[in-house]
Write an enzyme that holds these catalytic residues in place. Structure first.
Site, PDB file in Angstrom:
ATOM      1  CE  LYS A 155     -22.761  34.799 -52.345  1.00  0.00           C
ATOM      2  NZ  LYS A 155     -23.099  36.054 -52.966  1.00  0.00           N
ATOM      3  CB  SER A 204     -22.277  34.035 -47.162  1.00  0.00           C
ATOM      4  OG  SER A 204     -22.673  32.381 -46.756  1.00  0.00           O
ATOM      5  CE1 TYR A 261     -23.937  30.803 -51.932  1.00  0.00           C
ATOM      6  CE2 TYR A 261     -23.649  29.610 -50.723  1.00  0.00           C
ATOM      7  CZ  TYR A 261     -23.077  30.844 -50.991  1.00  0.00           C
ATOM      8  OH  TYR A 261     -24.258  31.446 -49.751  1.00  0.00           O
TER       9      TYR A 261
HETATM   10  C1  UD1 Z   1     -24.761  26.753 -46.217  1.00  0.00           C
HETATM   11  C2  UD1 Z   1     -23.962  28.192 -46.149  1.00  0.00           C
HETATM   12  C3  UD1 Z   1     -24.451  29.515 -46.487  1.00  0.00           C
HETATM   13  C4  UD1 Z   1     -25.375  29.220 -47.594  1.00  0.00           C
HETATM   14  C5  UD1 Z   1     -26.234  28.410 -48.136  1.00  0.00           C
HETATM   15  C6  UD1 Z   1     -26.654  28.489 -49.065  1.00  0.00           C
HETATM   16  C7  UD1 Z   1     -22.971  27.466 -43.709  1.00  0.00           C
HETATM   17  C8  UD1 Z   1     -22.487  27.213 -42.475  1.00  0.00           C
HETATM   18  N1  UD1 Z   1     -23.150  27.946 -44.327  1.00  0.00           N
HETATM   19  O1  UD1 Z   1     -26.047  27.010 -45.179  1.00  0.00           O
HETATM   20  O2  UD1 Z   1     -23.628  30.907 -46.432  1.00  0.00           O
HETATM   21  O3  UD1 Z   1     -25.921  30.946 -47.665  1.00  0.00           O
HETATM   22  O4  UD1 Z   1     -25.512  26.998 -47.459  1.00  0.00           O
HETATM   23  O5  UD1 Z   1     -27.005  28.027 -49.355  1.00  0.00           O
HETATM   24  O6  UD1 Z   1     -22.113  26.639 -44.717  1.00  0.00           O
HETATM   25  N2  UD1 Z   1     -29.833  19.565 -43.261  1.00  0.00           N
HETATM   26  C9  UD1 Z   1     -31.432  18.676 -42.875  1.00  0.00           C
HETATM   27  N3  UD1 Z   1     -32.003  18.400 -44.072  1.00  0.00           N
HETATM   28  C10 UD1 Z   1     -31.878  18.164 -45.221  1.00  0.00           C
HETATM   29  C11 UD1 Z   1     -31.201  20.312 -45.336  1.00  0.00           C
HETATM   30  C12 UD1 Z   1     -30.610  21.014 -44.151  1.00  0.00           C
HETATM   31  O7  UD1 Z   1     -30.850  18.188 -41.700  1.00  0.00           O
HETATM   32  O8  UD1 Z   1     -32.703  18.473 -45.244  1.00  0.00           O
HETATM   33  C13 UD1 Z   1     -29.571  20.280 -42.438  1.00  0.00           C
HETATM   34  C14 UD1 Z   1     -27.910  20.976 -42.818  1.00  0.00           C
HETATM   35  O9  UD1 Z   1     -27.550  19.911 -42.471  1.00  0.00           O
HETATM   36  C15 UD1 Z   1     -27.665  21.790 -41.854  1.00  0.00           C
HETATM   37  C16 UD1 Z   1     -28.437  22.900 -41.461  1.00  0.00           C
HETATM   38  O10 UD1 Z   1     -29.973  21.958 -41.941  1.00  0.00           O
HETATM   39  O11 UD1 Z   1     -26.839  21.108 -41.032  1.00  0.00           O
HETATM   40  C17 UD1 Z   1     -28.882  23.714 -42.133  1.00  0.00           C
HETATM   41  O12 UD1 Z   1     -28.408  23.512 -43.396  1.00  0.00           O
HETATM   42  P1  UD1 Z   1     -29.147  24.949 -45.346  1.00  0.00           P
HETATM   43  O13 UD1 Z   1     -30.155  25.723 -44.658  1.00  0.00           O
HETATM   44  O14 UD1 Z   1     -28.202  24.243 -45.908  1.00  0.00           O
HETATM   45  O15 UD1 Z   1     -27.574  26.225 -44.603  1.00  0.00           O
HETATM   46  P2  UD1 Z   1     -26.056  25.796 -44.890  1.00  0.00           P
HETATM   47  O16 UD1 Z   1     -25.945  23.959 -45.195  1.00  0.00           O
HETATM   48  O17 UD1 Z   1     -26.347  25.817 -43.219  1.00  0.00           O
END
Ligand code: UD1
Length: 341
Positions: free
Chosen positions: A155, A126, A151
């Protein structure tokens, strides 16, 4: 064709990879304990490909069962190892379960690779290993940073375990794919992401919110140092990601690796903010996403996207499905499972 063992093959990325392998005529054995997936996924795979892969309900943490798999299916040529826990927040609550599940399974596989003289492993890693990189886009040479969650740490440690084991056993071969943010579903809508409970990832939350089962989307923070203030990620179509595994396996099988352990960034090379995802989703589907801005989510990095030049050149692979098509596929899948028109 060669037999490939896919652990976690009924999971989200695993199932899409199994489809691509079957379409390339590989013989696929799925090993999955169904802890976060269902057996119906195998039906979806069969509907798309016309082929039913072998399925074994096995927990890769049980060493004897892993041995038995290799006794039963002679001459497995490579392993693609997806089976792992992946919820960042949950890992903070249950660190030991994460270390045990994610690391014992990997060590069991490395042991059978030695024992059965089966040298090839593709590992699901990841971009989380980079934390908040100092330079963007992030290349494979960027330093690994202290992980913010158990988590993410699994990795990092897994990559170190592979590296150390392969140093001691130069006949083994492995390749880690560092995924950015996989989203979307197969264009057939026969397989896709099936999160249990409330989705923690952005796109499944968006599709469930629009399907009317989750209330408003909460956008975690709009005070980041980014053009619109929301966090930026590199969202990659799951089918593009699945295809990266095929070229990775073929690189190992063809003996084309530059060293016996390699790692690659698997992303699109483009960053999108949360608000851009919402706007592109609306454009691609004609649906409205209701959202509100709330506080930042603890542990989130501000922005990360991949430098994909090395993967593009060395693997001869490139992500090419557009963000719009990808978000439309996520919505088509959600509508199908909710039986919406
Ligand atoms: C993170 C990890 C990724 C991991 C994954 C597992 C990083 C950069 N990435 O992904 O390696 O495999 O978790 O789950 O650390 N968001 C919202 N509202 C929501 C959900 C998400 O605003 O309800 C935003 C988050 O703040 C983020 C983006 O959407 O900025 C993506 O979030 P998400 O899909 O959870 O993935 P990551 O956190 O990037």
């Amino acid at each position: 064709m060669e037999k490939i063992l896919v652990t976690g093959g009924t999971g989200y990325i695993g199932s899409h990879t199994v489809v691509e392998l079957l379409q390339k005529k590989y013989t696929v054995i799925i090993a999955d304990n169904l802890s976060n997936s269902t057996i119906e996924v195998v039906d979806g795979i069969e509907k798309i490909t016309g082929i039913r892969p072998y399925f074994e309900q096995v927990d890769i943490c049980e060493k004897e069962k892993v041995n038995a798999l290799f006794e039963k299916y002679k001459d497995i040529k490579a392993i693609i190892h997806f089976a792992a826990f992946k919820a960042v927040g949950e890992s903070v609550e249950m660190p030991l379960e994460y270390y045990q599940n994610n690391l014992i399974s990997l060590m069991n596989l490395l042991e059978v690779m030695k024992k059965y003289n089966q040298p090839g492993l593709v590992f699901s890693s990841s971009c989380t290993v980079y934390g908040q990189p100092d330079h963007l886009p992030v290349t494979e040479n960027a330093p690994v940073k202290k992980s913010l969650s158990p988590y993410g740490n699994t990795k990092q440690i897994a990559e170190e375990i592979i590296e150390d084991t392969l140093k001691a056993h130069p006949d083994l071969k492995a390749l880690s794919l560092r995924y950015f943010n996989p989203i979307g579903a197969h264009p057939s809508a026969f397989i896709g992401e099936l999160p249990k409970g409330v989705p923690l990832n952005l796109v499944p939350f968006v599709t469930q919110a629009v399907a009317g089962i989750r209330g408003k989307l909460k956008v975690f923070g709009n005070d980041y140092n980014t053009p619109d203030g929301t966090a930026i990620r590199d969202y990659i179509n799951v089918v593009d990601l699945a295809r990266a595994h095929i070229v990775a396996v073929e690189r190992i099988l063809a003996g084309k690796q530059k060293s016996n352990y390699e790692m690659f960034n698997i992303g699109t090379g483009r960053g999108s903010s949360v608000l851009e995802i919402i706007q592109t989703f609306e454009k691609a589907t004609g649906e409205k996403v209701d959202y509100e801005i709330v506080d930042r989510r603890p542990g989130d990095v501000e922005q990360v996207w991949a430098d994909t030049k090395y993967a593009n050149k060395e693997l001869g692979w490139k992500a090419d499905i557009s963000l719009e098509d990808t978000l439309a596929s996520a919505w088509a899948w959600e509508k199908k499972i909710r039986k919406l028109k």
